[in-house]
Design a protein around this motif. Structure first.
Motif, PDB file in Angstrom:
ATOM      1  N   PHE A 183       0.813  -1.333  -0.036  1.00  0.00           N
ATOM      2  CA  PHE A 183      -0.043  -0.047   0.162  1.00  0.00           C
ATOM      3  C   PHE A 183       1.025   1.299  -0.167  1.00  0.00           C
ATOM      4  CE2 PHE A 183      -3.102  -2.988   1.479  1.00  0.00           C
ATOM      5  CZ  PHE A 183      -4.376  -2.590   0.559  1.00  0.00           C
ATOM      6  N   LEU A 184       2.042   1.384   0.624  1.00  0.00           N
ATOM      7  CA  LEU A 184       2.550   2.511   0.954  1.00  0.00           C
ATOM      8  C   LEU A 184       3.932   2.430  -0.249  1.00  0.00           C
ATOM      9  CD1 LEU A 184       3.041   2.702   4.645  1.00  0.00           C
ATOM     10  CD2 LEU A 184       1.199   3.824   3.149  1.00  0.00           C
ATOM     11  N   LYS A 185       4.764   1.593  -0.409  1.00  0.00           N
ATOM     12  CA  LYS A 185       6.048   1.691  -0.941  1.00  0.00           C
ATOM     13  C   LYS A 185       5.476   1.620  -2.550  1.00  0.00           C
ATOM     14  CE  LYS A 185       9.187  -0.198   2.390  1.00  0.00           C
ATOM     15  NZ  LYS A 185      10.344  -0.994   2.623  1.00  0.00           N
ATOM     16  N   LYS A 186       4.447   0.697  -2.956  1.00  0.00           N
ATOM     17  CA  LYS A 186       3.972   0.550  -4.378  1.00  0.00           C
ATOM     18  C   LYS A 186       3.007   1.395  -4.632  1.00  0.00           C
ATOM     19  CE  LYS A 186       5.764  -4.271  -4.890  1.00  0.00           C
ATOM     20  NZ  LYS A 186       5.266  -5.778  -5.357  1.00  0.00           N
ATOM     21  N   GLY A 187       2.435   2.074  -3.722  1.00  0.00           N
ATOM     22  CA  GLY A 187       1.576   3.129  -4.124  1.00  0.00           C
ATOM     23  C   GLY A 187       0.038   2.559  -4.457  1.00  0.00           C
ATOM     24  N   TYR A 188      -0.202   1.407  -4.100  1.00  0.00           N
ATOM     25  CA  TYR A 188      -1.744   1.018  -4.179  1.00  0.00           C
ATOM     26  C   TYR A 188      -2.683   1.695  -3.107  1.00  0.00           C
ATOM     27  CZ  TYR A 188       0.292  -2.591  -7.400  1.00  0.00           C
ATOM     28  OH  TYR A 188       0.852  -3.265  -8.276  1.00  0.00           O
ATOM     29  N   LEU A 189      -2.125   2.351  -2.046  1.00  0.00           N
ATOM     30  CA  LEU A 189      -3.133   3.061  -1.111  1.00  0.00           C
ATOM     31  C   LEU A 189      -3.625   4.415  -2.089  1.00  0.00           C
ATOM     32  CD1 LEU A 189      -4.452   3.712   1.576  1.00  0.00           C
ATOM     33  CD2 LEU A 189      -2.326   4.958   2.284  1.00  0.00           C
ATOM     34  N   VAL A 240      -0.608  14.623  -5.619  1.00  0.00           N
ATOM     35  CA  VAL A 240      -0.052  13.344  -5.905  1.00  0.00           C
ATOM     36  C   VAL A 240       1.280  13.582  -6.931  1.00  0.00           C
ATOM     37  CG1 VAL A 240       0.182  11.104  -6.676  1.00  0.00           C
ATOM     38  CG2 VAL A 240      -1.752  11.863  -5.176  1.00  0.00           C
ATOM     39  N   TYR A 241       0.907  14.545  -7.874  1.00  0.00           N
ATOM     40  CA  TYR A 241       2.037  14.875  -9.084  1.00  0.00           C
ATOM     41  C   TYR A 241       3.006  15.655  -8.428  1.00  0.00           C
ATOM     42  CZ  TYR A 241       3.527  16.506 -13.327  1.00  0.00           C
ATOM     43  OH  TYR A 241       4.512  16.892 -14.499  1.00  0.00           O
ATOM     44  N   PHE A 242       2.537  16.589  -7.544  1.00  0.00           N
ATOM     45  CA  PHE A 242       3.512  17.575  -6.862  1.00  0.00           C
ATOM     46  C   PHE A 242       4.538  16.734  -5.735  1.00  0.00           C
ATOM     47  CE2 PHE A 242       4.769  20.625  -3.850  1.00  0.00           C
ATOM     48  CZ  PHE A 242       5.384  21.548  -4.528  1.00  0.00           C
ATOM     49  N   ILE A 243       3.917  15.864  -5.024  1.00  0.00           N
ATOM     50  CA  ILE A 243       4.596  15.050  -3.989  1.00  0.00           C
ATOM     51  C   ILE A 243       5.206  13.925  -4.310  1.00  0.00           C
ATOM     52  CG2 ILE A 243       4.318  14.218  -1.680  1.00  0.00           C
ATOM     53  CD1 ILE A 243       2.321  16.323  -1.002  1.00  0.00           C
ATOM     54  N   ARG A 244       4.573  13.083  -5.015  1.00  0.00           N
ATOM     55  CA  ARG A 244       4.970  11.753  -5.517  1.00  0.00           C
ATOM     56  C   ARG A 244       4.550  11.581  -7.105  1.00  0.00           C
ATOM     57  NH1 ARG A 244       3.553   6.885  -1.600  1.00  0.00           N
ATOM     58  NH2 ARG A 244       5.220   5.919  -2.641  1.00  0.00           N
ATOM     59  N   LYS A 245       5.630  12.166  -7.750  1.00  0.00           N
ATOM     60  CA  LYS A 245       5.273  12.289  -9.056  1.00  0.00           C
ATOM     61  C   LYS A 245       5.083  10.823  -9.775  1.00  0.00           C
ATOM     62  CE  LYS A 245       6.803  14.827 -13.130  1.00  0.00           C
ATOM     63  NZ  LYS A 245       7.761  15.899 -13.658  1.00  0.00           N
ATOM     64  N   GLU A 246       6.206   9.853  -9.524  1.00  0.00           N
ATOM     65  CA  GLU A 246       6.305   8.606 -10.011  1.00  0.00           C
ATOM     66  C   GLU A 246       4.965   7.846  -9.797  1.00  0.00           C
ATOM     67  OE1 GLU A 246       7.538   8.082  -5.649  1.00  0.00           O
ATOM     68  OE2 GLU A 246       7.892   9.578  -7.438  1.00  0.00           O
ATOM     69  N   LYS A 247       4.130   8.060  -8.592  1.00  0.00           N
ATOM     70  CA  LYS A 247       2.952   7.258  -8.435  1.00  0.00           C
ATOM     71  C   LYS A 247       1.461   8.042  -9.041  1.00  0.00           C
ATOM     72  CE  LYS A 247       5.345   4.571  -6.109  1.00  0.00           C
ATOM     73  NZ  LYS A 247       5.647   3.422  -6.541  1.00  0.00           N
ATOM     74  N   ALA A 248       1.850   9.181  -9.840  1.00  0.00           N
ATOM     75  CA  ALA A 248       0.655  10.115 -10.256  1.00  0.00           C
ATOM     76  C   ALA A 248      -0.083   9.074 -11.327  1.00  0.00           C
ATOM     77  CB  ALA A 248       1.121  11.116 -11.049  1.00  0.00           C
ATOM     78  N   PRO A 249       0.565   8.148 -12.072  1.00  0.00           N
ATOM     79  CA  PRO A 249      -0.369   7.251 -13.023  1.00  0.00           C
ATOM     80  C   PRO A 249      -1.307   6.411 -12.180  1.00  0.00           C
ATOM     81  CG  PRO A 249       1.811   7.489 -13.902  1.00  0.00           C
ATOM     82  CD  PRO A 249       1.938   7.921 -12.584  1.00  0.00           C
ATOM     83  N   ILE A 290      -5.520   6.334 -12.557  1.00  0.00           N
ATOM     84  CA  ILE A 290      -6.177   5.155 -12.735  1.00  0.00           C
ATOM     85  C   ILE A 290      -7.427   4.789 -11.700  1.00  0.00           C
ATOM     86  CG2 ILE A 290      -5.840   2.638 -12.891  1.00  0.00           C
ATOM     87  CD1 ILE A 290      -3.228   2.735 -13.858  1.00  0.00           C
ATOM     88  N   GLY A 291      -7.008   5.305 -10.320  1.00  0.00           N
ATOM     89  CA  GLY A 291      -7.882   5.162  -9.371  1.00  0.00           C
ATOM     90  C   GLY A 291      -9.120   6.185  -9.785  1.00  0.00           C
ATOM     91  N   LEU A 292      -8.635   7.582  -9.862  1.00  0.00           N
ATOM     92  CA  LEU A 292      -9.643   8.474 -10.103  1.00  0.00           C
ATOM     93  C   LEU A 292     -10.712   8.003 -11.114  1.00  0.00           C
ATOM     94  CD1 LEU A 292      -7.407  11.610  -9.575  1.00  0.00           C
ATOM     95  CD2 LEU A 292      -9.231  10.750  -7.965  1.00  0.00           C
ATOM     96  N   ILE A 293     -10.026   7.646 -12.212  1.00  0.00           N
ATOM     97  CA  ILE A 293     -10.933   7.328 -13.626  1.00  0.00           C
ATOM     98  C   ILE A 293     -11.940   6.295 -13.481  1.00  0.00           C
ATOM     99  CG2 ILE A 293     -10.880   6.488 -16.065  1.00  0.00           C
ATOM    100  CD1 ILE A 293      -8.254   8.207 -16.408  1.00  0.00           C
ATOM    101  N   ALA A 294     -11.383   5.210 -12.507  1.00  0.00           N
ATOM    102  CA  ALA A 294     -11.984   4.003 -12.196  1.00  0.00           C
ATOM    103  C   ALA A 294     -13.373   4.509 -11.214  1.00  0.00           C
ATOM    104  CB  ALA A 294     -11.238   2.902 -11.520  1.00  0.00           C
TER     105      ALA A 294
END
Length: 828
Positions: free
Chosen positions: A39-45, A73-82, A86-90
């Motif tokens: 959830f935290l490191k891979k960003g699934y949270l 998310v884009y400003f703080i953890r840019k690499e997890k923005a995609p 996906i979660g927002l669109i879903a």
């Protein structure tokens, strides 16, 4: 026999019981590690949060959460923005495909505009909410125009409302998202951060509106569970705050849930007040609030359903592990867990540091004992002396008796007689400086056929013997000096370890008073830690929010502390945060009562580049100012290296906190042991205490120094040999009390003995110093050197160095700022 069997069986039973517990604990730890990784490191949270926020609604039609969440998310953890996208669109797709397309289009518009304007932005953090605002406004207006082919006033107003909510939510998400990362946070949560986190969690919960389990609303269960958590952990204030915020967000999402805000706020207040009853008391608070608000809120028809939802929340709360609650409490200021965590962490760091320093102190002490053990009398010293005598006589016999025809007669048949004769000859020649008595000489000539050759050889070997004894004594002296130095280092480190282990004095009352005074002035202070309020030894650490380099600590806080404490306080060290949401840490201490302004005039022999003189001015950490001049023997590169290394060694040893006398003896021993060449260095050292202006002068083979005080000149002189000549010597210290306005003039022999056709150098130098009409140190140094060179008809016949120091009262850079009189309250 039965007792033996019982003793064997009982330990086995204990092992069998403990083994499953260990395996269960390891399994739980592995499960926690797996959850943290997924959830935290891979960003699934972020995927889960994005899904719930993507379907969250305000006023049944507005979706202001998607773009602010993605932007944060884009400003703080840019690499997890995609993943967040996906979660927002879903989540939006669960409402309608049109809503999903709208979310994607608005996020694409944001990225396009933000990337184009990024190169012109100086502060992306400040610009981010405005980009979200205008992107949402333009996107919603464009969406209304495309779908309805017209734009009404109502649609424009709703677009403005949604854009304004997006602006606010962006600020909230930027502060709350870092709290959900796996970073090891040391700072406690601020009230603003807790509020932002609660708003974010409540916003996420609105994504569960419409979900039900056995006809029970999931959003109501989770919101009451959240209130229970914070009421139990942080008390009534935080519990009621969480209830109001959560209920407000839910009432905005669904107007029919407006009464729910009252229920949550009342439950948080009652639960916090009953937290002394542990989980049962907090749960009772929620139950009482549910009964009271439920009966007046929507009538008896839905009371049973509300009670079931409350029971489900209480069940979740009771099943929540205490370890999780304790971990959450550690980050909330004011809780006992947070105070204990901070105290434990600081004590652990202190103890580990003190232990390491004490270990080093023990090592140096052991080394000192190892070196000093050679100087102690031992049982084998007599054997060592007899062994050296045997070596001495064997060298003599090797050169004389080995080729004699009477060797067997003297050493095989009359060993004791020959040995005693030679031993007596050696002792007598050693005592009488190479002369033998007539009686012993006649007896030896009767006994030995080569008497003259043997006595000459003994005298020659005695020369080597004395040289070896002298070298051995020097080595013993060197060991003793090294032992003293190591012992000095051990004592310094031992004292430092004890200083570290001292508990910080309890200054809670004074900290609150200073915090209150500074905040009443309008300065936001995060934390105040007082380590010492002793006069002239004040030590205070203050933490403030991100200051953006405006220098308010130096310009405002330090002057206010100066007025509060009645003495000048200055900023000693500062650690400014590199990001806007961070903290800046500052250390305030008492300023020194005096300052020293120094200047140097320096010239090499014949105008060369390398001078045998070296100089140094340094402020030591112990509140002292050191001025040193070292003159290497001769001129040129070799003298330059010797004098420079002398000052470097002295500088490093003094900064370690070792006393001046021990430091000079250490440097002397190093110089004398390093080389057998007759290379010596003088040292002129002045140590000035910046608190009371007292000075100690240590002159090792150096010229006098002078103090100009008004129309009076004071001469400072001491008699010590240059460094490197003697292994052990006593350092004469000359003490003098300086005053503000005094001029201290130190010089090498090239300046003092430089003037030509001068019989009394002291009187000449005093006269030139009295004739000075300026107090500027650099001008004085230049004038003195110019006078000496002119007396030599413009020639520089030796290396010249003169240092002038002006003693002044320390005037603060900023005047004190009057604050309410707290001096009596601080000391009480």
């Amino acid at each position: 026999m039965a007792n033996v069997e019982r003793n064997l069986i009982e330990p086995l039973g204990e092992v069998n019981l403990e083994k499953p517990k260990l395996e269960l604990s390891r399994g739980i730890n592995k499960f926690h590690l797996l959850l943290e990784t997924v959830f935290l490191k891979k960003g699934y949270l972020l995927l889960l949060l994005g899904f719930l926020l993507g379907r969250a609604l305000i006023l049944a039609q507005l979706t202001p959460f998607s773009l602010p969440f993605f932007a944060a998310v884009y400003f703080i953890r840019k690499e997890k923005a995609p993943i967040a996208l996906i979660g927002l669109i879903a989540g939006a797709a669960t409402i309608s495909l049109t809503k999903a397309g709208s979310v994607f289009a608005i996020i694409f518009l944001f990225l396009f505009a933000f990337r184009i304007a990024k190169k012109w932005l100086k502060n992306e953090m400040k610009a981010l909410p405005f980009f979200v605002f205008f992107t949402l406004l333009a996107g919603k207006i464009a969406e209304d125009v495309i779908l309805t082919t017209k734009l009404s006033l109502y649609d424009g107003m709703m677009a403005g409302v949604e854009a304004s909510l997006g602006f606010i939510l962006t600020l909230i998400f930027v502060q709350s998202l870092p709290l959900l990362s796996n970073s090891k946070r040391r700072q406690p949560l601020k009230t603003e951060e807790i509020v932002c986190l609660i708003i974010m969690l409540a916003s996420v919960m609105t994504g569960t509106i419409g979900w039900s389990l056995y006809d029970l609303s999931v959003e109501y269960i989770m919101s009451r569970y959240l209130v229970l958590l914070f009421a139990f952990v942080a008390g009534a204030t935080m519990g009621s705050t969480v209830g109001v915020l959560t209920g407000l967000i839910f009432s905005l999402a669904n107007v029919t849930s407006f009464y729910h805000m009252s229920l949550l706020a009342f439950a948080g207040l009652l639960g916090g007040l009953l937290k002394d009853g542990r989980k049962v008391g907090v749960a009772a608070g929620l139950l009482i609030a549910t009964l009271l608000i439920g009966m007046y809120g929507e009538g008896n028809g839905t009371l049973s359903k509300t009670l079931l939802e409350t029971a489900a929340a209480i069940l979740l709360f009771i099943l929540t592990p205490n370890a999780l609650l304790t971990k959450l409490a550690k980050y909330i200021p004011g809780t006992a867990e947070h105070a204990a965590e901070q105290q434990q962490y600081m004590r652990k760091v202190r103890d580990v540091t003190a232990q390491r320093v004490a270990q080093f102190s023990t090592v140096f002490q052991a080394l000192s004992k190892s070196f000093s053990s050679y100087d102690e009398p031992s049982e084998w010293e007599d054997d060592e002396d007899s062994r050296e005598l045997d070596y001495f006589l064997s060298n003599v016999t090797e050169k004389t008796c080995q080729t004699c025809f009477k060797k067997d007669h003297c050493w095989a048949r009359n060993f004791d007689t020959t040995y005693d004769y030679m031993k007596e000859i050696m002792n007598e020649m050693d005592y009488n400086q190479g002369e033998l008595s007539t009686k012993l000489s006649r007896e030896w000539e009767k006994h030995c056929t080569r008497a003259k050759k043997v006595t000459d050889t003994i005298q020659q070997e005695l020369t080597y013997y004395h040289a070896n004894q002298k070298l051995k004594k020097q080595v013993q002296e060197s060991r003793r000096l090294v032992a003293e130095q190591l012992l000095g280092v051990s004592e310094v480190m031992g004292d430092f370890a004890k200083e570290i282990q001292r508990e910080r004095e309890n200054h809670h009352k004074q900290e609150e008073l200073i915090l209150e005074a500074l905040q009443e002035f309008g300065i936001h202070i995060e934390q105040v830690e007082i380590y010492s309020l002793e006069q002239r030894n004040v030590d205070i650490d203050i933490t403030i929010p991100y200051c953006n380099g405006h220098g308010e600590c130096e310009k405002l806080i330090a002057p206010m502390l100066s007025d509060i404490l009645g003495e000048t306080i200055v900023v000693i060290s500062e650690e400014c945060s590199t990001y806007p949401n961070g903290f800046c840490h500052f250390t305030f201490r008492s300023s020194k009562a005096f300052t020293v302004e120094s200047a140097v005039a320096h010239a090499a022999k014949d105008g060369g580049f390398l001078s045998g003189d070296s100089y140094s001015t340094m402020e030591l950490g112990c509140g002292k100012y050191a001025i040193a001049i070292s003159d290497g023997m001769g001129n040129g590169e070799r003298a330059h290296v010797e004098s420079k290394e002398t000052l470097q060694l002295l500088h490093q040893i003094l900064q370690s906190g070792i006393e001046e006398k021990v430091a000079i003896k250490s440097v002397n021993s190093v110089l004398s042991l390093r080389t057998t060449d007759e290379i010596f260095s003088t040292l002129d050292l002045a140590m000035i205490d910046l608190q009371n202006a007292s000075a100690e002068f240590l002159k090792i083979g150096s010229t006098p120094s002078f103090i100009k005080r008004g129309n009076k000149v004071i001469k400072i002189q001491a008699s010590n040999l240059p460094m490197g000549i003697l292994q052990d010597f006593e350092v004469d210290v000359v003490s003098e009390q300086l005053k503000a306005g005094d001029l201290l003039i130190m010089m090498s022999d090239g300046i003092f003995e430089g003037p030509r056709h001068v019989e009394n150098f002291d009187l000449w130098m005093k006269r030139k110093i009295l004739e000075l009409k300026t107090d500027d140190p650099q001008s004085i140094a230049d004038l003195i050197m110019e006078e000496v060179i002119r007396s030599r008809a413009g020639s520089i016949e030796d290396d010249m160095t003169v240092i002038v120091a002006n003693i002044k009262h320390n005037t603060p850079k900023w005047s004190s700022i009057p604050v309410q009189d707290l001096s009596k309250r601080l000391t009480s």
